[in-house]
Design a protein around this motif. Structure first.
Motif, short mmCIF file in Angstrom:
data_model
loop_
_atom_site.label_atom_id
_atom_site.label_comp_id
_atom_site.label_asym_id
_atom_site.label_seq_id
_atom_site.Cartn_x
_atom_site.Cartn_y
_atom_site.Cartn_z
N ASP A 130 45.57 41.12 44.59
CA ASP A 130 46.91 40.65 43.90
C ASP A 130 46.90 41.07 42.45
N SER A 132 48.39 40.17 40.05
CA SER A 132 48.37 39.19 38.93
C SER A 132 47.06 38.37 38.88
N SER A 133 46.05 38.75 39.65
CA SER A 133 44.62 38.32 39.43
C SER A 133 43.59 39.28 39.68
N ARG A 134 44.01 40.67 38.76
CA ARG A 134 42.93 41.64 38.84
C ARG A 134 42.12 41.49 37.97
N ARG A 138 39.21 35.54 37.88
CA ARG A 138 40.22 35.18 38.78
C ARG A 138 39.75 35.14 40.26
N GLU A 207 53.37 34.70 47.57
CA GLU A 207 54.07 35.99 46.97
C GLU A 207 53.62 37.20 47.06
N TRP A 208 52.13 37.39 46.97
CA TRP A 208 51.63 38.61 46.96
C TRP A 208 51.65 39.22 48.40
#
Length: 274
Positions: A130, A132-134, A138, A207-208
């Motif tokens: 994802d 947003s979590s790279r 995370r 969402e991902w």
């Protein structure tokens, strides 16, 4: 379950293991199962027997994972994909459905980009990473969250493999996974994509999963109720039904275009972790 055969496949001094479950079909449609980071063929042992009566099932252990020999260098996602494709070519598997889990989703997507004419469809279960979590932190936090949502049996298998892999090798592999931009690969995918996620998966969020589905030209999303990240272990029948439905749906699909776009070299540049 029992494996009817275990084959060592060597490509460019990289050794990959390929396991075949008892009762699978030599002349059936090829279904190839590719594990995620730190694990092995062990967590496919509930899904593979359900696919076996309907397909020629090949369960791989990527170089350096499970019982596959480990060399000093860590392979990139592109190199894992090229090793997988070399096995498909050697075995004459020219219309395979590639099923990946977690980091394995990156491997099968990349394989379909490198040689789309050899891949019938891609199934991505619990796909990463994802955007947003790279980051390693995370991903670690999400993995810890997932442990709390998995059944004890799933945690037992996964944690046993993590212990065998070892923290050092795991951490050396993480940058390859983090650096591969799945979101850049998916728009170039020429074959159908089935996105599968457990409804309680904190790693592959809703969402991902929806973003992956929207990015690929031909894709659909299926959620498995009650499943977390390792949903093919905790909900094997539901996942098997979806995989087999994809096999049937793509049986008459025309092959992907060949030519310069189907070159077998790496197709997605890795980016450094952030």
């Amino acid at each position: 379950m029992r494996w009817r055969s275990v084959q060592e496949f060597v490509h460019l001094d990289r050794t990959m293991l390929v396991r075949r479950p008892e009762g699978d079909l030599d002349d059936g449609p090829a279904v190839v199962l590719v594990h995620g980071i730190g694990v092995s063929s062990r967590y496919w042992t509930r899904l593979a027997p359900l696919l076996a009566p309907h397909a020629s099932v090949h369960v791989v252990e990527l170089p350096g994972f499970g019982d596959a020999p480990r060399r000093d260098e860590v392979l990139s996602i592109e190199e894992h994909a090229s090793t997988l494709l070399a096995h498909l070519r050697t075995e004459g598997l020219d219309s395979a459905v590639l099923v990946g889990h977690s980091m394995g989703v990156q491997v099968v997507v990349e394989a379909a980009l490198q040689d789309p004419a050899r891949v019938r469809a891609v199934v991505g279960i619990g796909g990463v990473v994802d955007p947003s979590s790279r980051s390693t932190l995370r991903q670690a936090l999400k993995l810890g969250h997932d442990v709390l949502r998995e059944p004890l049996s799933a945690n037992k298998e996964v944690l046993r493999d993590y212990a065998r892999t070892g923290l050092r090798w795991y951490l050396r592999t993480v940058p390859s996974m983090i650096g591969y931009r799945t979101e850049d690969a998916l728009p170039r995918l020429e074959v159908p994509l089935l996105v599968v996620r457990g409804s309680r998966d904190p790693i592959c969020t809703r969402e991902w999963a929806e973003e992956m589905t929207a990015l690929a030209p031909r894709a659909r999303l299926v959620e498995i109720p009650g499943g977390a990240h390792v949903t093919m272990f905790s909900r094997p029948q539901e996942v098997a039904d979806e995989v087999l439905a994809e096999v049937r749906a793509t049986a008459a699909a025309p092959p992907a275009a060949t030519g310069p776009a189907a070159a077998t070299g790496p197709s997605v540049a890795a980016a450094p972790p952030s």
